[in-house]
Enzyme design. Structure first.
Site: not given
Length: 225
Positions: A9, A11, A170
């Site tokens: 991922d 961001d 995250d």
């Protein structure tokens, strides 16, 4: 593809962009004459494609207004692009971990993100990461997380198999996407969701620092979770 695939991922995983995203989303709503969402709300939708994220932030917006907010967001983001090194810095240890994985003969790297391709390209170029990744999938390519499309399509593009793939992210959206695609799910705790949320969404391992990511990713892929 004979190599294993590690998909990151962006961001909250590679870059700490929360302040920039909150500021950009706030300005986008204001530009179209709507009250901006609370910062906590904006952080909760990071990982989704832009139209879906905006729709969740304000369920009363019609499709036309969602499009206007999205356009304002993209324009604002572009205006801030020259400050990305400051407003979206790499997390500590990210570059070293990426280079360590990229140096392996049995590993390929990729990115699966809710950002647009233009936004992702800006981040990768700013931080000198472009050459490290063999495949990039963004919100421009298909359905938003947690739909498994981005993982499935990235794996297919390299002729691989989901069972030889790990997604590093995250948020719960990342974990759900990974598991739905049949890939391994490695959660990182320095982003926008906590350990409990990542575990509940299906994380099979959790990293508290980027230094742990290469070993944990390879452990999952080698069946040593």
């Amino acid at each position: 593809m004979t190599a294993k695939l590690v998909l990151f991922d962006c961001d909250g995983t590679l870059v700490d962009s929360q302040h920039m995203i909150v500021a950009t989303m706030t300005e986008a709503f204001v530009k179209v004459g709507h009250a901006p969402p609370e910062p906590a709300g904006v952080l909760s939708i990071i990982g989704l494609s832009l139209p879906e994220a905006i729709g969740r932030l304000d369920a009363n917006l019609d499709a036309v207004t969602v499009g206007l907010v999205a356009e304002a967001y993209r324009d604002t983001y572009q205006a801030m692009k020259f400050r990305l090194a400051e407003t979206a810095p790499l997390y500590p240890g990210a570059l070293d971990a990426l280079k360590a994985l990229a140096a392996r003969h049995d590993v390929l790297l990729g990115v699966v993100t809710g950002k647009s391709r233009r936004g992702l390209d800006a981040i990768l170029e700013t931080h000198g990461l472009t050459g490290l990744f063999s495949v990039l999938r963004t919100a421009d390519d298909g359905p938003s997380k947690p739909h498994p499309f981005m993982v499935v399509d990235a794996v297919a593009a390299l002729g691989g198999d989901a069972s030889d793939t790990v997604v590093v992210g995250d948020t719960g959206y990342d974990m759900l996407m990974a598991r739905a695609a049949g890939a391994f799910a490695l959660g990182v705790t320095w982003g926008y969701n906590g350990r409990d949320e990542l575990a509940q969404a299906g994380a099979q391992a959790l990293a508290d620092s980027f230094a742990e990511v290469p070993a944990l990713a390879m452990g999952l892929l080698d069946g040593k979770e």
